[in-house]
Design a protein around this motif. Structure first.
Motif: not given
Length: 275
Positions: A200-208, A168-173, A210-217
């Motif tokens: 956008v909703s999927y991206l935000c969900r995955k960031f939350k 999942k982390q690789t997806l966001l690399s 894995i990283y516990q924050v939104s992409p913008i944060q």
């Protein structure tokens, strides 16, 4: 099945955790321990379906599920009646000197069951321990204890929801790399989601997740760290230029964001660093 029972050595008993016996793909025929077991045990199902019963609770155990229990906790486990396949488990028995913070967090009630855990990396750790302990020496037992500690912390991370799936982390690399390389540019959430072909909703969900924050944060965090770096290494740069290099066209907004993060204005932060 592979198994190992290291010969007890006094130096090993000084370690925070040390292994007494271990096995992989062990066919479980069932056991009932009315008075518990005298060691800690970690088990991971590799095939078939079983049942684990402890402290009035019954758990169905499927492949990849993890069971952990402490000494003296009454329990029983056996192959499930609805399964025609052998019930196979990886397991490790170990001692620790005292009920430390890690084991306490992992087994608050004396046992812990983690279900639906995708854990191929844990399975490889079991196999590594068995392989290492085929050579019975103090050094190899120390190596195995290091792996056991990694295994315990990995399981604790899963229990507490802190585990990061590498896939999942690789997806966001690509998204992370783009943020880092274009930190001085305007970046939108739509732009980031389009980059990896997700909503956008999927991206935000995955960031939350894995990283516990939104992409913008996450992007704001990167920009604030970059601003702090420039302020403390490039004292010839103006605050306005630093704000632009960090992706802020409005220097006033940049200053307010920086103060929200570090409780000091950029100028105050820089002066304190170089005083």
């Amino acid at each position: 099945m592979q198994s190992a029972t290291p010969i007890y050595q006094e130096q090993i008993s000084a370690l925070p955790f040390y292994i007494t016996r271990t096995a992989t793909d062990f066919i479980e025929n069932g056991i009932n321990r009315e008075h518990g077991f005298d060691e800690y045990q970690i088990m991971q199902c590799t095939d078939g379906i079983g049942e684990f019963i402890c402290q009035g609770k019954t758990y169905e155990i499927y492949p990849s599920d993890i069971v952990v229990f402490a000494p003296s906790i009454p329990h029983q486990y056996h192959k499930h009646s609805k399964s025609n396949k052998p019930w196979k488990m990886n397991w490790i028995c170990f001692f620790t000197h005292e009920v430390n913070t890690i084991t306490k967090q992992l087994m608050e009630q004396g046992h812990c069951v983690i279900q639906a855990a995708d854990t191929p990396d844990l399975s490889s750790l079991f196999h590594s321990v068995v392989s290492i302990l085929q050579v019975d020496s103090c050094y190899h037992q120390m190596q195995a204890s290091v792996i056991l500690y990694s295994m315990i912390t990995e399981i604790l991370a899963r229990k507490q929801g802190l585990y990061i799936d590498v896939n999942k982390q690789t997806l966001l690399s690509p998204v992370i790399s783009y943020m880092e390389q274009h930190i001085n540019e305007a970046i939108s959430i739509d732009q980031l989601s389009d980059m990896i072909g997700v909503s956008v909703s999927y991206l935000c969900r995955k960031f939350k997740e894995i990283y516990q924050v939104s992409p913008i944060q996450y992007l704001i965090n990167l920009r604030m760290m970059k601003a702090r770096e420039l302020l403390t290494t490039q004292n010839q740069l103006t605050v306005k230029l630093i704000s632009q290099l960090c992706g802020y066209a409005d220097v006033s907004y940049f200053c307010s964001e920086f103060k929200r993060y570090y409780q000091l204005s950029p100028i105050e932060y820089q002066k304190r660093f170089f005083r």
